[in-house]
Every structure is written in structure tokens, then in C-alpha cells.
Design a protein around this motif. Structure first.
Motif, mmCIF file in Angstrom:
data_model
loop_
_atom_site.group_PDB
_atom_site.id
_atom_site.type_symbol
_atom_site.label_atom_id
_atom_site.label_comp_id
_atom_site.label_asym_id
_atom_site.label_seq_id
_atom_site.Cartn_x
_atom_site.Cartn_y
_atom_site.Cartn_z
ATOM 1 N N THR A 116 -11.148 -12.074 8.708
ATOM 2 C CA THR A 116 -10.938 -10.788 9.383
ATOM 3 C C THR A 116 -9.606 -10.776 10.121
ATOM 4 O O THR A 116 -8.842 -9.819 10.054
ATOM 5 N N MET A 117 -9.349 -11.867 10.820
ATOM 6 C CA MET A 117 -8.124 -11.988 11.612
ATOM 7 C C MET A 117 -6.885 -11.849 10.733
ATOM 8 O O MET A 117 -5.962 -11.089 11.043
ATOM 9 N N LEU A 118 -6.871 -12.589 9.594
ATOM 10 C CA LEU A 118 -5.694 -12.546 8.730
ATOM 11 C C LEU A 118 -5.557 -11.181 8.061
ATOM 12 O O LEU A 118 -4.449 -10.650 7.956
ATOM 13 N N SER A 119 -6.690 -10.608 7.633
ATOM 14 C CA SER A 119 -6.618 -9.254 7.052
ATOM 15 C C SER A 119 -6.000 -8.300 8.065
ATOM 16 O O SER A 119 -5.114 -7.503 7.737
ATOM 17 N N SER A 120 -6.466 -8.411 9.298
ATOM 18 C CA SER A 120 -5.980 -7.530 10.352
ATOM 19 C C SER A 120 -4.498 -7.761 10.601
ATOM 20 O O SER A 120 -3.712 -6.829 10.753
ATOM 21 N N LEU A 121 -4.102 -9.040 10.594
ATOM 22 C CA LEU A 121 -2.696 -9.397 10.806
ATOM 23 C C LEU A 121 -1.817 -8.802 9.705
ATOM 24 O O LEU A 121 -0.761 -8.217 9.973
ATOM 25 N N PHE A 122 -2.287 -8.924 8.459
ATOM 26 C CA PHE A 122 -1.499 -8.403 7.332
ATOM 27 C C PHE A 122 -1.433 -6.882 7.387
ATOM 28 O O PHE A 122 -0.407 -6.285 7.069
ATOM 29 N N ILE A 123 -2.543 -6.257 7.813
ATOM 30 C CA ILE A 123 -2.523 -4.794 7.973
ATOM 31 C C ILE A 123 -1.480 -4.424 9.018
ATOM 32 O O ILE A 123 -0.659 -3.517 8.826
ATOM 33 N N GLY A 124 -1.488 -5.179 10.134
ATOM 34 C CA GLY A 124 -0.519 -4.902 11.191
ATOM 35 C C GLY A 124 0.904 -5.046 10.694
ATOM 36 O O GLY A 124 1.780 -4.229 11.003
ATOM 37 N N MET A 125 1.144 -6.089 9.870
ATOM 38 C CA MET A 125 2.499 -6.298 9.340
ATOM 39 C C MET A 125 2.889 -5.181 8.389
ATOM 40 O O MET A 125 4.056 -4.788 8.328
ATOM 41 N N ALA A 126 1.918 -4.674 7.610
ATOM 42 C CA ALA A 126 2.227 -3.613 6.652
ATOM 43 C C ALA A 126 2.455 -2.292 7.375
ATOM 44 O O ALA A 126 3.293 -1.484 6.964
ATOM 45 N N VAL A 127 1.715 -2.069 8.468
ATOM 46 C CA VAL A 127 1.832 -0.791 9.182
ATOM 47 C C VAL A 127 3.123 -0.755 9.992
ATOM 48 O O VAL A 127 3.845 0.232 9.986
ATOM 49 N N HIS A 128 3.415 -1.852 10.690
ATOM 50 C CA HIS A 128 4.639 -1.916 11.498
ATOM 51 C C HIS A 128 5.628 -2.844 10.808
ATOM 52 O O HIS A 128 5.735 -4.013 11.143
ATOM 53 N N GLN A 129 6.362 -2.283 9.831
ATOM 54 C CA GLN A 129 7.220 -3.146 9.021
ATOM 55 C C GLN A 129 8.455 -3.619 9.760
ATOM 56 O O GLN A 129 9.059 -4.614 9.376
ATOM 57 N N ASP A 130 8.849 -2.903 10.801
ATOM 58 C CA ASP A 130 10.111 -3.247 11.449
ATOM 59 C C ASP A 130 10.023 -4.525 12.271
ATOM 60 O O ASP A 130 11.030 -5.041 12.705
ATOM 61 N N HIS A 131 8.821 -5.017 12.503
ATOM 62 C CA HIS A 131 8.717 -6.232 13.310
ATOM 63 C C HIS A 131 8.754 -7.467 12.423
ATOM 64 O O HIS A 131 8.026 -7.546 11.474
#
Lengths: 282, 181
Positions: free
Chosen positions: A267-282
Motif C-alpha cells: 500500500t505504501m509503495l503504491s501510494s508513493l508511486f501515485i504521489g510521484m505520478a501526481v506531483h511530477q515536479d518533485h
């Protein structure tokens, strides 16, 4: 529940007897692999129906049955929990347990990794967390089987995760914006032939790692337990039994921990990857 | 040991060894996983996640509001207490002022009355003195008149009697005695 599965013990005896003759270790796999029957030895074996669709074998297997069991358990539990919320603001009993996990997924996993707009992904993350958790625990009860130790199951979950990650990124940044954002900004033009394949590879590595991690973790514990039990039959002596059982108990307790940790990690990694995909500038 | 093994072998001799590897991917299982998971996601989203998360948010807001309200109430109460304190001290001050004022007034009144009465007494004394003097003068005047009358009377009598010297002296003495009385 902590006393190890009598099914495994009796079955292990049976297959170990055969294995002792053939010097074969394939008997371990009998418990780890998927099957087309539910083995309730010594009470009998339930043969599952074989189904075919468009030439594809879609038979109901042991792991599918345990997935459905997880499905039923979750639906009943959360029907009850949702109803208890309608009754009173104050949680009690099962509601307390699920609330701890739900709030944990919301505040410790989704909120910090996705940030703004995390609510949209919460249903997916909660479902995947509780589904994996329940499947993991079902493998630890007598006569149970771990659906998450099947590569097909974990791969499917990872693919669904992949789809959610890409969809999340595309919904936020637009399809072309998202694809363009995959390659970091400010990269020299001539580096693109290298960077594009690398980034694409990175895209597919993530779900691959998710699938293999969950599958390997859930399979490994069972294999270790079976190997420790098998030691008794391989060494042809009863004296090793106490040692085997002590170690088995230890690994079993470890497996309870692993069941929780793997649900959390996925769950944590899925969430992390979602976060990376949503906020690409970081 | 061998006997037990064979016994076990006899008891659990059904079911064959499984073929395949743990890395096998069964397409049927993939299909069922997708179906199960997607269905679970949709059902739980509807029956569980939405109502539960809503209740959690609602409760969190409720607690936050309650805390805020309590804090505000406490602040209000504190303000009220401070206000009361100020009012109390103000009232105290006012009362003190009123007491002081009335004391001052009483003092003033006292001195005024005292002064007035002193003045009046003085006046009364003066009046009395005057009266006494006047009466004195009056009495004295009357006496003078009477004395004159008596003297005239006496002279008249003396003249009328034409007595000897002795008699005259006696007479004069007698009149003088009468006068004394």
C-alpha cells in the motif's frame, strides 16, 4: 491458531513418506502451489469445478476460493463497521480495530505520500491494504492457503496498481503532460535517447517489484516452515522434532508480522508511486 | 519407525504430487483476481469507505469544533471574570468616594453649624448685655427721679416742720434710714 496447521503436518507426513523413498523435495511445493482441490485431509478433499472460457482455463482454484473468502470476510466486516458508525460516533469492538487501520492508511500512508487530493485514491489504497492483509492472514489459519503467494495474484494486483498510478498521473497532468513529465526537465536534447528508455523501464520496474516482493515474502515463510517440519523426516529421527517445532513456531510468529508488513509495504509503495505520478515536479 | 511410516502411507495415500513451479502464472487466476478485486473495490467503496471516511471526517470536525468552542468559552469566561474584577474595583472606588464625600460634607456641615451657633450665642450674649445695660440705665434714671422726688419731699417736710436742730438732725437721719430701706 498458533498450533501449526494439522493439514500441513499430516500431509507432510504423507508426502514425506513418498519423498523419503524417492529423495524428492517436491512435497513442499504441494502446499505452496495452487491446486484444483481443497485439501481437508483427513476429512476429505473437495474438488473444485473446472471452467473454460474461450479456450482459456478459468477453473476455480484453491487460491481463488481463498480470495473469495477474503472478499466475503471484508464485505461482512465493513458492512457491520459502516453500520456501527451510523449508530454512534463512538467506535467500539471491531470498529476500533478497523478504524486504527483505516486512519493509519489515511494519515500515515496516503496523506504524506500523495499530499493534496489524496482522498481520491483512498478507496483503492484501503481496499488493496485490507485485501492483501486478509489474504495473508488466511494463509496462516489451519487448512488455509495464501492467495498472495501466487504470482498471478500479486502480478494482477501490481498491474491494477500500475493502472491506478498512471491514471492518477494522467488525470492530474493530462495525458501528454504526464508523458512529457516522465523525463526530467532541463535535460540536454542528445540525452533523450538514453533517458526515455530508462524512464520507461523505471515505470514498469515499479509494479514488477511490487508483485515479486509480495509473492516472494508470502511464499518464503511457508517454504521455511515446511522445510523445518521436513527436517524430521529427512533426518529420520524424532529427536529433531522439538527443535523443528520451536523454529516453526518462531517463523510462524514472524509470518504474522510479515503479513502485516507486506500489506503495509504494498500500500505504501503504491501510494508513493501515485504521489510521484501526481506531483511530477518533485 | 518403518511400520509407522507405512501406516501413515496407507492412511494418507490419496492425492498425487503436484506438478508445476511457483513461478507459473495461471491466466484463470489473473481473471478471477481482477474480477474479485474490482468487485471488492466497488462494493467496499460504496458500502464502507465513503460512509466510514465521512463519519471519521465528521467526527474529527466535531471534535475540533468542540475544542474550539470550549476554548472560546473559556476565553469568554476569563474575559468576563476580568471585567467583573474591574467593575468590582470600580464600585469599590465609587463607594469609597461616596463615603469620603459624605464625610467631608458632614465635617463641613458640622463646622458650619458650630460656627453658626457660636455666632448666635455671641449675638445672644451681646443682646442680653445690651438689655441689661438698658435696664440698668432705665433703673438708674428711675432711681434718680425717685431720689430727686424724695429729696424734694424731704425738703418740703423739713421746711414745713421748722424744727430745732436736734429734731432736724433726727428727721434727716430718719429719712436717711427710710431711704436706706
Amino acid at each position: 491458531m498458533l498450533v501449526y496447521n494439522p493439514n500441513v503436518v499430516s500431509d507432510t507426513v504423507k508426502t514425506a513418506v513418498e519423498a523419503a523413498k524417492k529423495q524428492d523435495t517436491g512435497w513442499i511445493m504441494h502446499h505452496v502451489l495452487d491446486a484444483k482441490e481443497l485439501d481437508f485431509t483427513p476429512f476429505g478433499i473437495v474438488h473444485l469445478p473446472e471452467l473454460h472460457l474461450l479456450g482459456m482455463d478459468i477453473s476455480i482454484t484453491k487460491h481463488v476460493v481463498f480470495m473469495w473468502l477474503a472478499f466475503v470476510i471484508l464485505v461482512i466486516t465493513f458492512l457491520y463497521v459502516a453500520r456501527s458508525y451510523r449508530k454512534s460516533f463512538v467506535p467500539k469492538g471491531v470498529t476500533n480495530l478497523t478504524e486504527v487501520l483505516i486512519v493509519f492508511v489515511r494519515d500515515e500512508i496516503a496523506k504524506p505520500t500523495i499530499g493534496k487530493g489524496f482522498e481520491r485514491f483512498l478507496p483503492y489504497l484501503l481496499t488493496v491494504f485490507f485485501f492483501i492483509l486478509t489474504c495473508n492472514f488466511l494463509g496462516l489459519i489451519p487448512y488455509g492457503s495464501t492467495a498472495t503467494s501466487n504470482l498471478a495474484v500479486t502480478a494482477t494486483l501490481a498491474i491494477i496498481s500500475f493502472i491506478v498510478i498512471q491514471a492518477g498521473g494522467m488525470m492530474k497532468n493530462g495525458v501528454f503532460g504526464y508523458l512529457k513529465g516522465l523525463v526530467p526537465h532541463g535535460i540536454p536534447f542528445w540525452l533523450l535517447p538514453i533517458m526515455v528508455p530508462v524512464e520507461l523501464l523505471g515505470l514498469f520496474t515499479k509494479p514488477f517489484a511490487l508483485a515479486v516482493r509480495l509473492f516472494a515474502n508470502m511464499t518464503a515463510g511457508h517454504i521455511v516452515i515446511l522445510s523445518l517440519i521436513g527436517l524430521i523426516f529427512i533426518l529420520h529421527t524424532y529427536f529433531v522434532a522439538p527443535v523443528s517445532i520451536a523454529f516453526t513456531l518462531f517463523i510462524f510468529l514472524l509470518e504474522i508480522l510479515v503479513a502485516l508488513i507486506q500489506a503495509y509495504i504494498f500500500t505504501m509503495l503504491s501510494s508513493l508511486f501515485i504521489g510521484m505520478a501526481v506531483h511530477q515536479d518533485h | 519407525m518403518k511400520t509407522i511410516s507405512y501406516l501413515l502411507l496407507l492412511v494418507f495415500s490419496e492425492g498425487g504430487a503436484q506438478s508445476g513451479s511457483p513461478l507459473d502464472v495461471n491466466p484463470g487466476v489473473i481473471l478471477w483476481t481482477v474480477v474479485t478485486f474490482v468487485l471488492l473495490l466497488l462494493i467496499l467503496k460504496k458500502i464502507a469507505w465513503k460512509p466510514i471516511l465521512n463519519s471519521l471526517n465528521e467526527r474529527e470536525n466535531f471534535i475540533k469544533d468542540s475544542l474550539e468552542k470550549a476554548e472560546k468559552a473559556q476565553k469568554d469566561a476569563e474575559k468576563l471574570i476580568a471585567e467583573n474584577k474591574v467593575n468590582l474595583s470600580k464600585a469599590d472606588e465609587e463607594a469609597q468616594k461616596i463615603i469620603d464625600q459624605s464625610r467631608e460634607l458632614a465635617e463641613k456641615l458640622k463646622t458650619q453649624i458650630l460656627d453658626e451657633s457660636k455666632l448666635q450665642a455671641k449675638k445672644m450674649i451681646l443682646d442680653a448685655t445690651n438689655e441689661i445695660e438698658r435696664k440698668n440705665t432705665e433703673a438708674f434714671n428711675k432711681l434718680k427721679e425717685q431720689v430727686a422726688d424724695i429729696a424734694v419731699d424731704a425738703a418740703e417736710k423739713i421746711l414745713r416742720e421748722t424744727l430745732d436742730k436736734e429734731k432736724q438732725v433726727k428727721l434727716v437721719n430718719k429719712y436717711l434710714d427710710d431711704l436706706k430701706n
